[in-house]
Design an enzyme around this catalytic site. Structure first.
Site, mmCIF file in Angstrom:
data_model
loop_
_atom_site.group_PDB
_atom_site.id
_atom_site.type_symbol
_atom_site.label_atom_id
_atom_site.label_comp_id
_atom_site.label_asym_id
_atom_site.label_seq_id
_atom_site.Cartn_x
_atom_site.Cartn_y
_atom_site.Cartn_z
ATOM 1 C CG MET A 30 10.555 3.562 -5.122
ATOM 2 S SD MET A 30 11.696 4.384 -4.009
ATOM 3 C CE MET A 30 11.043 3.904 -2.420
ATOM 4 N N GLY A 31 9.256 -0.939 -6.637
ATOM 5 C CA GLY A 31 9.299 -2.393 -6.544
ATOM 6 C C GLY A 31 8.811 -2.891 -5.200
ATOM 7 C CD GLU A 35 -4.161 -6.822 -4.684
ATOM 8 O OE1 GLU A 35 -3.388 -7.737 -5.026
ATOM 9 O OE2 GLU A 35 -5.031 -6.344 -5.443
ATOM 10 N N GLY A 36 -1.354 -3.152 -2.897
ATOM 11 C CA GLY A 36 -1.566 -1.703 -3.032
ATOM 12 C C GLY A 36 -1.026 -1.192 -4.362
ATOM 13 C CG HIS A 37 3.179 -1.247 -5.232
ATOM 14 N ND1 HIS A 37 3.736 -2.024 -4.252
ATOM 15 C CD2 HIS A 37 3.745 -0.026 -5.106
ATOM 16 C CE1 HIS A 37 4.608 -1.326 -3.565
ATOM 17 N NE2 HIS A 37 4.641 -0.101 -4.054
ATOM 18 C CD GLN A 61 11.630 8.019 -3.230
ATOM 19 O OE1 GLN A 61 11.538 8.277 -4.419
ATOM 20 N NE2 GLN A 61 10.608 7.531 -2.552
ATOM 21 N N GLY A 147 -0.595 6.355 -5.135
ATOM 22 C CA GLY A 147 -1.492 5.942 -4.051
ATOM 23 C C GLY A 147 -1.715 7.061 -3.042
ATOM 24 C CG ASP A 150 3.491 7.367 0.116
ATOM 25 O OD1 ASP A 150 4.363 7.545 0.960
ATOM 26 O OD2 ASP A 150 3.228 6.257 -0.378
HETATM 27 O O1 PAF Z 1 5.668 6.064 -3.878
HETATM 28 C C1 PAF Z 1 6.708 5.552 -4.337
HETATM 29 O O2 PAF Z 1 6.860 4.330 -4.452
HETATM 30 C C2 PAF Z 1 7.875 6.449 -4.738
HETATM 31 O O3 PAF Z 1 7.971 7.544 -3.895
HETATM 32 C C3 PAF Z 1 7.811 6.896 -6.207
HETATM 33 C C4 PAF Z 1 6.586 7.757 -6.483
HETATM 34 C C5 PAF Z 1 7.807 5.673 -7.121
HETATM 35 C C6 PAF Z 1 9.047 7.741 -6.552
HETATM 36 O O4 PAF Z 1 10.227 7.021 -6.371
#
Ligand code: PAF
Length: 283
Positions: A30-31, A35-37, A61, A147, A150
């Site tokens: 979601m932008g 560093e985790g992403h 969500q 990741g 979550d």
């Molecule tokens: O973990 C996230 O950033 C969001 O829940 C995802 C998986 C991109 C879905 O919108």
């Protein structure tokens, strides 16, 4: 790095790579990338020859009153980070291109999608499952990475991918932490200085609980963790649960591979975290 906005463009791109024998990985985000992403890009690089990230702040969500409008957005910064990290493409769809005016379908996962985070955010996993299904159907990757921060989200995604026979391999990536133990999260940006200083208490409490769970019943430990979190400055504890690592069913002792999942509020910011517990804790 190619930036593609339309469903047709991204689908043709992925199809052309796959036809050329490439293995394509998807990194949905979601932008507000940290560093985790970016570590997700590294993790899938080991399994794929092409990496496509997605940036889409998914309205499904967020419940009314949650932080959809204020969710951090840094589109140009995100693109530059992904490019530097070696991403091949980024899919950045417009909301209107994903949802017809009469869009009316929801992917809902019973069992692992209930309890824990769903207790206070009942809309959340349906929103995630629906958008991730769409992103997988649009891009048709060989592999997709999420990741472990979550942890319940990852379990939900694994479940509907299996149940709906979606032809993709799902990979979980380890949590990336700040040097003081706080799990990286885009929402950490909401914390004030003093809240940020107190927030690592969540990881400390969960780690101590995982150690204690070797020899004691969860009922006693759980109560102590909640008290420790409140003493450390958390205003509200949504839950702290010891669960079976795969089914996410609550358990009362860590006598099998397990996970401690938690969500707690530091001021106005809801933080989640989790740690391994049980026999595989130090694997
Ligand atoms: O973990 C996230 O950033 C969001 O829940 C995802 C998986 C991109 C879905 O919108």
């Amino acid at each position: 790095m190619l930036v593609v906005e339309t469903k047709n463009e991204v689908r043709s791109l992925v199809d052309s790579w796959r036809e050329a024998g490439e293995r394509v990985a998807l990194v949905p985000t979601m932008g507000a990338l940290h560093e985790g992403h970016l570590s997700l890009v590294d993790v899938v690089r080991a399994h794929a020859t092409r990496v496509v990230a997605t940036i889409f702040v998914n309205p499904l969500q967020f419940a009314p009153g949650e932080d959809f409008d204020t969710y951090p957005r840094d589109f140009e910064g995100d693109l530059s980070k992904l490019k530097k990290r070696g991403c091949d493409a980024c899919f950045t769809p417009e909301r209107a291109s994903l949802f017809a005016d009469d869009f009316s379908t929801t992917v809902s996962v019973a069992g692992v999608g209930e309890n824990h985070c769903a207790l206070t955010r009942p809309h959340f996993f349906d929103g995630v499952a629906t958008i991730v299904t769409k992103l997988l159907m649009i891009t048709r990757p060989d592999i997709a990475v999420f990741g472990e921060k979550d942890f319940q989200q990852l379990a939900v995604i694994r479940r509907f991918v299996r149940d709906l026979d979606i032809d993709v391999e799902i990979v979980g990536a380890p949590i990336v932490r700040e040097s003081d133990g706080l799990a990286m999260s885009s929402r950490n940006l909401y914390l004030s200085g003093s809240e940020r200083a107190a927030a690592p208490a969540l990881f400390k409490a969960l780690s101590a609980a995982a150690d204690a769970a070797r020899n004691a019943l969860w009922a006693d430990i759980g109560v102590q963790v909640e008290a420790d979190l409140r003493a450390a400055g958390f205003s509200k504890v949504d839950y702290v649960h010891l669960v079976d690592r795969d089914s996410l069913v609550d358990i009362d002792r860590a006598d099998r591979p397990a996970r401690i999942l938690a969500a707690a509020w530091m001021g106005e910011t809801r933080l989640i975290d989790n740690v391994a517990a049980g026999p595989t804790r130090n694997d």
